[in-house]
Design a protein around this motif. Sequence first.
Motif, PDB file in Angstrom:
ATOM      1  N   LEU A   1      20.318  39.919  31.411  1.00 44.81           N
ATOM      2  CA  LEU A   1      20.692  39.703  32.805  1.00 44.81           C
ATOM      3  C   LEU A   1      21.795  38.666  32.941  1.00 44.81           C
ATOM      4  O   LEU A   1      22.542  38.664  33.924  1.00 44.81           O
ATOM      5  N   LEU A   2      21.888  37.765  31.963  1.00 41.50           N
ATOM      6  CA  LEU A   2      22.835  36.662  32.045  1.00 41.50           C
ATOM      7  C   LEU A   2      24.165  36.961  31.367  1.00 41.50           C
ATOM      8  O   LEU A   2      25.196  36.434  31.771  1.00 41.50           O
ATOM      9  N   VAL A   3      24.140  37.810  30.336  1.00 46.35           N
ATOM     10  CA  VAL A   3      25.374  38.119  29.589  1.00 46.35           C
ATOM     11  C   VAL A   3      26.479  38.660  30.496  1.00 46.35           C
ATOM     12  O   VAL A   3      27.630  38.205  30.408  1.00 46.35           O
ATOM     13  N   PRO A   4      26.196  39.653  31.388  1.00 46.18           N
ATOM     14  CA  PRO A   4      27.290  40.147  32.241  1.00 46.18           C
ATOM     15  C   PRO A   4      27.894  39.067  33.129  1.00 46.18           C
ATOM     16  O   PRO A   4      29.090  39.103  33.425  1.00 46.18           O
ATOM     17  N   VAL A   5      27.060  38.114  33.557  1.00 42.54           N
ATOM     18  CA  VAL A   5      27.561  37.054  34.430  1.00 42.54           C
ATOM     19  C   VAL A   5      28.606  36.215  33.705  1.00 42.54           C
ATOM     20  O   VAL A   5      29.702  35.966  34.228  1.00 42.54           O
ATOM     21  N   THR A   6      28.277  35.784  32.475  1.00 35.69           N
ATOM     22  CA  THR A   6      29.231  34.966  31.729  1.00 35.69           C
ATOM     23  C   THR A   6      30.477  35.785  31.354  1.00 35.69           C
ATOM     24  O   THR A   6      31.597  35.273  31.392  1.00 35.69           O
ATOM     25  N   ALA A   7      30.277  37.067  31.012  1.00 35.45           N
ATOM     26  CA  ALA A   7      31.423  37.910  30.666  1.00 35.45           C
ATOM     27  C   ALA A   7      32.328  38.128  31.871  1.00 35.45           C
ATOM     28  O   ALA A   7      33.562  38.104  31.756  1.00 35.45           O
ATOM     29  N   LEU A   8      31.728  38.348  33.041  1.00 38.45           N
ATOM     30  CA  LEU A   8      32.518  38.541  34.260  1.00 38.45           C
ATOM     31  C   LEU A   8      33.309  37.288  34.602  1.00 38.45           C
ATOM     32  O   LEU A   8      34.483  37.361  34.987  1.00 38.45           O
ATOM     33  N   LEU A   9      32.684  36.128  34.463  1.00 38.13           N
ATOM     34  CA  LEU A   9      33.366  34.870  34.778  1.00 38.13           C
ATOM     35  C   LEU A   9      34.538  34.634  33.825  1.00 38.13           C
ATOM     36  O   LEU A   9      35.636  34.262  34.256  1.00 38.13           O
ATOM     37  N   LEU A  10      34.314  34.852  32.525  1.00 35.07           N
ATOM     38  CA  LEU A  10      35.400  34.658  31.562  1.00 35.07           C
ATOM     39  C   LEU A  10      36.528  35.653  31.808  1.00 35.07           C
ATOM     40  O   LEU A  10      37.706  35.302  31.748  1.00 35.07           O
ATOM     41  N   GLY A  11      36.164  36.916  32.085  1.00 40.51           N
ATOM     42  CA  GLY A  11      37.186  37.931  32.340  1.00 40.51           C
ATOM     43  C   GLY A  11      38.009  37.619  33.575  1.00 40.51           C
ATOM     44  O   GLY A  11      39.228  37.802  33.593  1.00 40.51           O
ATOM     45  N   ALA A  12      37.332  37.137  34.620  1.00 38.63           N
ATOM     46  CA  ALA A  12      38.034  36.844  35.870  1.00 38.63           C
ATOM     47  C   ALA A  12      38.880  35.582  35.769  1.00 38.63           C
ATOM     48  O   ALA A  12      40.030  35.542  36.238  1.00 38.63           O
ATOM     49  N   LEU A  13      38.344  34.538  35.133  1.00 40.89           N
ATOM     50  CA  LEU A  13      39.023  33.243  35.107  1.00 40.89           C
ATOM     51  C   LEU A  13      40.143  33.196  34.075  1.00 40.89           C
ATOM     52  O   LEU A  13      41.184  32.580  34.312  1.00 40.89           O
ATOM     53  N   VAL A  14      39.942  33.845  32.924  1.00 46.68           N
ATOM     54  CA  VAL A  14      40.914  33.732  31.830  1.00 46.68           C
ATOM     55  C   VAL A  14      41.814  34.967  31.739  1.00 46.68           C
ATOM     56  O   VAL A  14      43.022  34.849  31.559  1.00 46.68           O
ATOM     57  N   LEU A  15      41.207  36.154  31.865  1.00 47.20           N
ATOM     58  CA  LEU A  15      41.983  37.387  31.706  1.00 47.20           C
ATOM     59  C   LEU A  15      42.444  37.976  33.032  1.00 47.20           C
ATOM     60  O   LEU A  15      43.133  38.991  33.048  1.00 47.20           O
ATOM     61  N   GLU A  16      42.045  37.360  34.145  1.00 48.43           N
ATOM     62  CA  GLU A  16      42.408  37.805  35.499  1.00 48.43           C
ATOM     63  C   GLU A  16      41.991  39.260  35.743  1.00 48.43           C
ATOM     64  O   GLU A  16      42.709  40.045  36.347  1.00 48.43           O
ATOM     65  N   GLU A  17      40.799  39.617  35.262  1.00 50.49           N
ATOM     66  CA  GLU A  17      40.268  40.956  35.483  1.00 50.49           C
ATOM     67  C   GLU A  17      39.623  41.047  36.862  1.00 50.49           C
ATOM     68  O   GLU A  17      39.097  40.059  37.387  1.00 50.49           O
ATOM     69  N   GLU A  18      39.655  42.232  37.429  1.00 51.68           N
ATOM     70  CA  GLU A  18      38.997  42.476  38.716  1.00 51.68           C
ATOM     71  C   GLU A  18      38.064  43.674  38.578  1.00 51.68           C
ATOM     72  O   GLU A  18      38.384  44.657  37.902  1.00 51.68           O
ATOM     73  N   LEU A  19      36.907  43.589  39.237  1.00 51.51           N
ATOM     74  CA  LEU A  19      35.948  44.681  39.234  1.00 51.51           C
ATOM     75  C   LEU A  19      35.789  45.240  40.637  1.00 51.51           C
ATOM     76  O   LEU A  19      35.864  44.500  41.624  1.00 51.51           O
ATOM     77  N   ALA A  20      35.553  46.552  40.712  1.00 45.52           N
ATOM     78  CA  ALA A  20      35.324  47.199  42.002  1.00 45.52           C
ATOM     79  C   ALA A  20      33.929  46.845  42.503  1.00 45.52           C
ATOM     80  O   ALA A  20      33.047  46.511  41.712  1.00 45.52           O
ATOM     81  N   PRO A  21      33.712  46.931  43.836  1.00 42.98           N
ATOM     82  CA  PRO A  21      32.377  46.645  44.382  1.00 42.98           C
ATOM     83  C   PRO A  21      31.275  47.478  43.750  1.00 42.98           C
ATOM     84  O   PRO A  21      30.161  46.984  43.554  1.00 42.98           O
ATOM     85  N   ARG A  22      31.561  48.748  43.398  1.00 44.42           N
ATOM     86  CA  ARG A  22      30.509  49.580  42.808  1.00 44.42           C
ATOM     87  C   ARG A  22      30.096  49.056  41.437  1.00 44.42           C
ATOM     88  O   ARG A  22      28.955  49.263  41.001  1.00 44.42           O
ATOM     89  N   HIS A  23      30.988  48.367  40.722  1.00 47.17           N
ATOM     90  CA  HIS A  23      30.627  47.792  39.431  1.00 47.17           C
ATOM     91  C   HIS A  23      29.594  46.687  39.623  1.00 47.17           C
ATOM     92  O   HIS A  23      28.605  46.613  38.897  1.00 47.17           O
ATOM     93  N   LEU A  24      29.820  45.842  40.612  1.00 46.52           N
ATOM     94  CA  LEU A  24      28.869  44.768  40.894  1.00 46.52           C
ATOM     95  C   LEU A  24      27.559  45.326  41.430  1.00 46.52           C
ATOM     96  O   LEU A  24      26.475  44.838  41.091  1.00 46.52           O
ATOM     97  N   ALA A  25      27.639  46.367  42.267  1.00 46.93           N
ATOM     98  CA  ALA A  25      26.424  46.999  42.787  1.00 46.93           C
ATOM     99  C   ALA A  25      25.631  47.636  41.645  1.00 46.93           C
ATOM    100  O   ALA A  25      24.391  47.527  41.603  1.00 46.93           O
ATOM    101  N   GLY A  26      26.335  48.293  40.726  1.00 47.59           N
ATOM    102  CA  GLY A  26      25.655  48.887  39.587  1.00 47.59           C
ATOM    103  C   GLY A  26      24.953  47.843  38.742  1.00 47.59           C
ATOM    104  O   GLY A  26      23.822  48.051  38.276  1.00 47.59           O
TER     105      GLY A  26
END
Length: 304
Positions: free
Chosen positions: A256-281
Motif C-alpha cells: 500500500l505504501l510503495v505506490p505512494v513513494t514511487a508517485l512522489l519520486l516520479g512527480a517531484l524528480v521526473l515531473e511525471e503526471e498521472l490521470a485521475p483514473r490512475h489514482l482512483a484505480g
Amino acid sequence: MPGPMTPRLWGLLLLLALVWGGSFFFMAVALRGFPPFTIVLARVALAAAALALACQALGLALPRGREAWMACGGMALLNNAIPFTLIVVGQQYIPSGLAAVVNAATPVFAVLCAHWLTSDEKLTTNRLAGALTGLLGVAVLAGPAAFTAGHGAELLGIALCLVACLSYGLSGVWSRRVRRARLAPLTAATGQCTVAALMMLPLVLLFDRPWALPAPPGEAVAALLALGLLATALAYALFYAILAGAGATNAMLVTLLVPVTALLLGALVLEEELAPRHLAGMAVIGLGLLAIDGRLLPARLRAK
C-alpha cells in the motif's frame, strides 16, 4: 511467533516502502543509459554479490543440494527474471509511478494463484471480496480510454506490469519449495539472485551486446547501483526482518505504501503526471488489499 507492529517494525516498513518505491524511479533513470536486459542483469548480480557478503558475515551457508537449487531456480525465474524484465520494459511505455500503482495488484494475483494451485490456501469470504475488488481496481486503472486511439502504448505497459504481478503471485506458490528446503531467508535470496543473474546473462550477450553500447551517463550508472544494492539487496533484508517480526499479513502492508513513494519520486524528480483514473484505480486496489487482510470485514465473515 510473529508479534504486533512495534515502532521499530513500522520504521523498517516505511524504509522498505521507500527503497521499493524507489526501484521504479531508479529503473526509469537507468533506462536513460542501459537497455532492459542489462538493467535486470546488473540489478540481480549486484544484489547477489551484496547478499553473499551478508551471508558470509552472518555465517550463513549458500544453498546446497539439488532440492535447494531447484527452489532457488524457480524463485529466480518467477520472482526476479520474469517480473523485473516485464516491469522495466513496461516502464518504456508508462511512467514509473503508474508502474508502481499496477504493481500494487500483486497480492490479488497471489491469493488467486494460491487458490488455484494449492489445497490449503483457498479463497475465504474476505479474500474473494478483496480479489474481486482488486481486479475492479485494475479495470479502473486501465479505463476505457486505454483502449482508444493514442493509448495503445499505455495499455501495453499496464499489461506487461500485470503479467509481472501474475509472476510474483506464482512465485508465492513456488516459495513453498524454499520452506521445504529449509533455506534461511537471506540464503534463499542470495541463491535466487545468483541464478537470476545466470539466466539473464545469455539474453544480455545475445540481444543487448553491451560491448557495442555507448557510454552511459553517470546518473544512469548511479541509478543502476542503487537499484541493485538498495532496492534489491537491502530491500530483501528489510522485508525478511519485518516478516520474522510481524508476519506476512503485516509485511504485505508495504504494497500500500510503495505506490505512494514511487508517485512522489516520479512527480517531484521526473515531473511525471498521472490521470485521475490512475489514482482512483490505486484507491480501489488499496481497498482490495485491506479486504484481503480482513480488517474491513466483520469478524464473523473473516472466520468463514
